[in-house]
Design a protein around this motif. Structure first.
Motif, PDB file in Angstrom:
ATOM      1  N   ASP A 113       0.706  -1.112   0.002  1.00 49.32           N
ATOM      2  CA  ASP A 113      -0.029  -0.051   0.046  1.00 49.32           C
ATOM      3  C   ASP A 113       0.893   1.217  -0.056  1.00 49.32           C
ATOM      4  O   ASP A 113       0.595   2.226  -0.749  1.00 49.32           O
ATOM      5  CB  ASP A 113      -0.828   0.042   1.199  1.00 49.32           C
ATOM      6  N   VAL A 114       1.945   1.311   0.777  1.00 48.94           N
ATOM      7  CA  VAL A 114       2.618   2.334   0.915  1.00 48.94           C
ATOM      8  C   VAL A 114       3.484   2.538  -0.327  1.00 48.94           C
ATOM      9  O   VAL A 114       3.500   3.612  -0.944  1.00 48.94           O
ATOM     10  CB  VAL A 114       3.815   2.153   1.953  1.00 48.94           C
ATOM     11  N   ALA A 115       4.019   1.383  -1.288  1.00 43.88           N
ATOM     12  CA  ALA A 115       4.798   1.492  -2.518  1.00 43.88           C
ATOM     13  C   ALA A 115       3.623   1.969  -3.453  1.00 43.88           C
ATOM     14  O   ALA A 115       4.425   2.947  -4.355  1.00 43.88           O
ATOM     15  CB  ALA A 115       5.001   0.328  -2.761  1.00 43.88           C
ATOM     16  N   ARG A 116       2.504   1.670  -3.605  1.00 40.77           N
ATOM     17  CA  ARG A 116       1.270   2.287  -4.288  1.00 40.77           C
ATOM     18  C   ARG A 116       1.201   3.862  -4.260  1.00 40.77           C
ATOM     19  O   ARG A 116       1.329   4.513  -5.066  1.00 40.77           O
ATOM     20  CB  ARG A 116       0.076   1.332  -4.141  1.00 40.77           C
ATOM     21  N   LYS A 117       1.066   4.142  -2.973  1.00 38.93           N
ATOM     22  CA  LYS A 117       0.732   5.536  -2.808  1.00 38.93           C
ATOM     23  C   LYS A 117       1.800   6.339  -3.217  1.00 38.93           C
ATOM     24  O   LYS A 117       1.789   7.670  -3.700  1.00 38.93           O
ATOM     25  CB  LYS A 117       0.416   5.730  -1.227  1.00 38.93           C
ATOM     26  N   ALA A 118       3.198   5.846  -2.864  1.00 37.91           N
ATOM     27  CA  ALA A 118       4.401   6.809  -3.243  1.00 37.91           C
ATOM     28  C   ALA A 118       4.634   6.476  -4.711  1.00 37.91           C
ATOM     29  O   ALA A 118       5.407   7.079  -5.101  1.00 37.91           O
ATOM     30  CB  ALA A 118       5.363   6.067  -2.511  1.00 37.91           C
ATOM     31  N   GLY A 119       4.031   5.676  -5.460  1.00 35.85           N
ATOM     32  CA  GLY A 119       4.436   5.612  -6.747  1.00 35.85           C
ATOM     33  C   GLY A 119       5.767   4.793  -6.993  1.00 35.85           C
ATOM     34  O   GLY A 119       6.551   5.072  -8.070  1.00 35.85           O
ATOM     35  N   VAL A 120       6.172   3.748  -6.140  1.00 36.32           N
ATOM     36  CA  VAL A 120       7.350   3.101  -6.318  1.00 36.32           C
ATOM     37  C   VAL A 120       7.114   1.627  -6.218  1.00 36.32           C
ATOM     38  O   VAL A 120       6.091   1.195  -5.862  1.00 36.32           O
ATOM     39  CB  VAL A 120       8.429   3.562  -5.373  1.00 36.32           C
ATOM     40  N   SER A 121       8.191   0.674  -6.664  1.00 36.58           N
ATOM     41  CA  SER A 121       8.074  -0.628  -6.443  1.00 36.58           C
ATOM     42  C   SER A 121       7.936  -0.936  -4.798  1.00 36.58           C
ATOM     43  O   SER A 121       8.499  -0.318  -3.988  1.00 36.58           O
ATOM     44  CB  SER A 121       9.147  -1.385  -6.937  1.00 36.58           C
TER      45      SER A 121
END
Length: 325
Positions: A11-19
């Motif tokens: 979820d964190v990765a998705r929100k930050a736009g990273v893998s």
């Protein structure tokens, strides 16, 4: 991979736009990620209420950030400040300390090391007795505390040097026959303490023991001590020293008029500082913290320099020694 909240790393990765891998590195190995990316991941984690679990950090870095301290028992007052110093140094460096009691059993020491070696980054060991071969055969980061074994990094308190100063102090007062209350049997440090006292005194030293580091042992040895015609006595351990003082007071033996008494450590927690005893000030906490610094250096691939560190002690002359009558 475990998280401490409902939010997941994905979820964190998705929100930050990273893998997910980049999000993991940003939280665990931030030096590997660009500042702008690192900040986006942190902001996303804060907004989602995400906290990275230590087990996930261990997977990502190969480090548990946990050190193990092997200690013979928890009754000897000498060990407490070593543990305190090690714990302080571990926490200040972002690590935790696991204290494990070995019961002075070489078999248990080996079993504990084998059991924990995949869970901790390195070991510190207080092992005053037993064969040193156990430690030379290990392939894990390990530092010995208050004992030297060839080929193994160590931190040793210079109690023998301090006792040489104490012996010289007693000789200067005029003492020519001094008792050394030593022990326990098989101790690596005890013959070195005795040699230091003999070197400084340059007169007769009468050795008693081996004695356990207990109040009762100090009390029980008094009758034999008084029969020896020694004019001064040096106890290797503060609990032993307090037992000695207690029994002498019971018998009405005046200190230092009838007998000078002193100790190889002045652990304030046992009251020696209050008694203003002649004793060695032993910075045992420094030994614990120095050992942590050394083992962390080995964990990080740095060869400890020097491999053997000596912690100096200080002679504090108090009111329990005087000119013999």
């Amino acid at each position: 991979m475990r998280e401490d909240s409902m939010a997941r790393l994905a979820d964190v990765a998705r929100k930050a736009g990273v893998s997910v891998a980049t999000a993991s590195r940003a939280l665990v190995r931030p030096e590997m990620v660009a500042e702008r990316t690192r900040q986006r991941v942190r902001d996303a984690a804060i907004e989602l209420g995400f906290r990275y679990h230590p087990s996930a950090q261990a997977l990502a870095t190969g480090r548990s950030r946990l050190l193990a301290l092997l200690v013979p028992d928890l009754t000897n007052p000498f060990y407490a400040p070593i543990i305190a110093g090690a714990q302080r140094a571990a926490e200040e460096s972002g690590n935790d300390l696991l204290v494990v009691v070995t019961d002075e059993s070489p078999e248990r020491e080996r079993q504990l090391i084998d059991r924990l070696r995949d869970r901790v980054d390195g070991f510190l060991a207080i092992a005053p007795r037993g064969a040193g071969s156990l430690f030379t055969s290990l392939d894990v980061p390990l530092v010995l505390v208050d004992r030297r074994v060839r080929g193994v990094p160590s931190v040793v308190v210079d109690t023998p040097g301090g006792l040489a100063e104490l012996g010289a102090h007693l000789a200067e007062l005029g003492h020519r026959r001094v008792a050394y209350l030593g022990g326990p049997r098989g101790s690596w440090a005890d013959p070195r303490r005795l040699e230091g006292l003999q070197r400084g005194l340059a007169h007769e030293v009468v050795a008693f023991g081996p004695l356990p580091p207990t109040f009762e042992a100090g009390s029980d040895i008094v009758d034999e001590l008084l029969a020896s015609e020694c004019t001064a006595a040096v106890a290797y351990n503060s609990a032993l020293f307090l037992g000695l003082l207690y029994r002498l007071a019971q018998l009405g033996v005046q200190v230092p008029e009838a007998l000078s008494v002193c100790c190889a450590d002045n652990l304030a927690g046992l009251g020696l500082a209050v008694l203003e005893a002649t004793a060695l000030h032993v910075p045992a906490e420094d030994a614990g913290s120095s050992a942590v610094e050394m083992v962390l250096g080995a964990v990080e691939g740095r060869s400890p320099e020097p491999r053997h560190r000596s912690v100096p002690v200080q002679l504090v002359i108090g009111k329990t020694t005087a000119i013999p009558h």
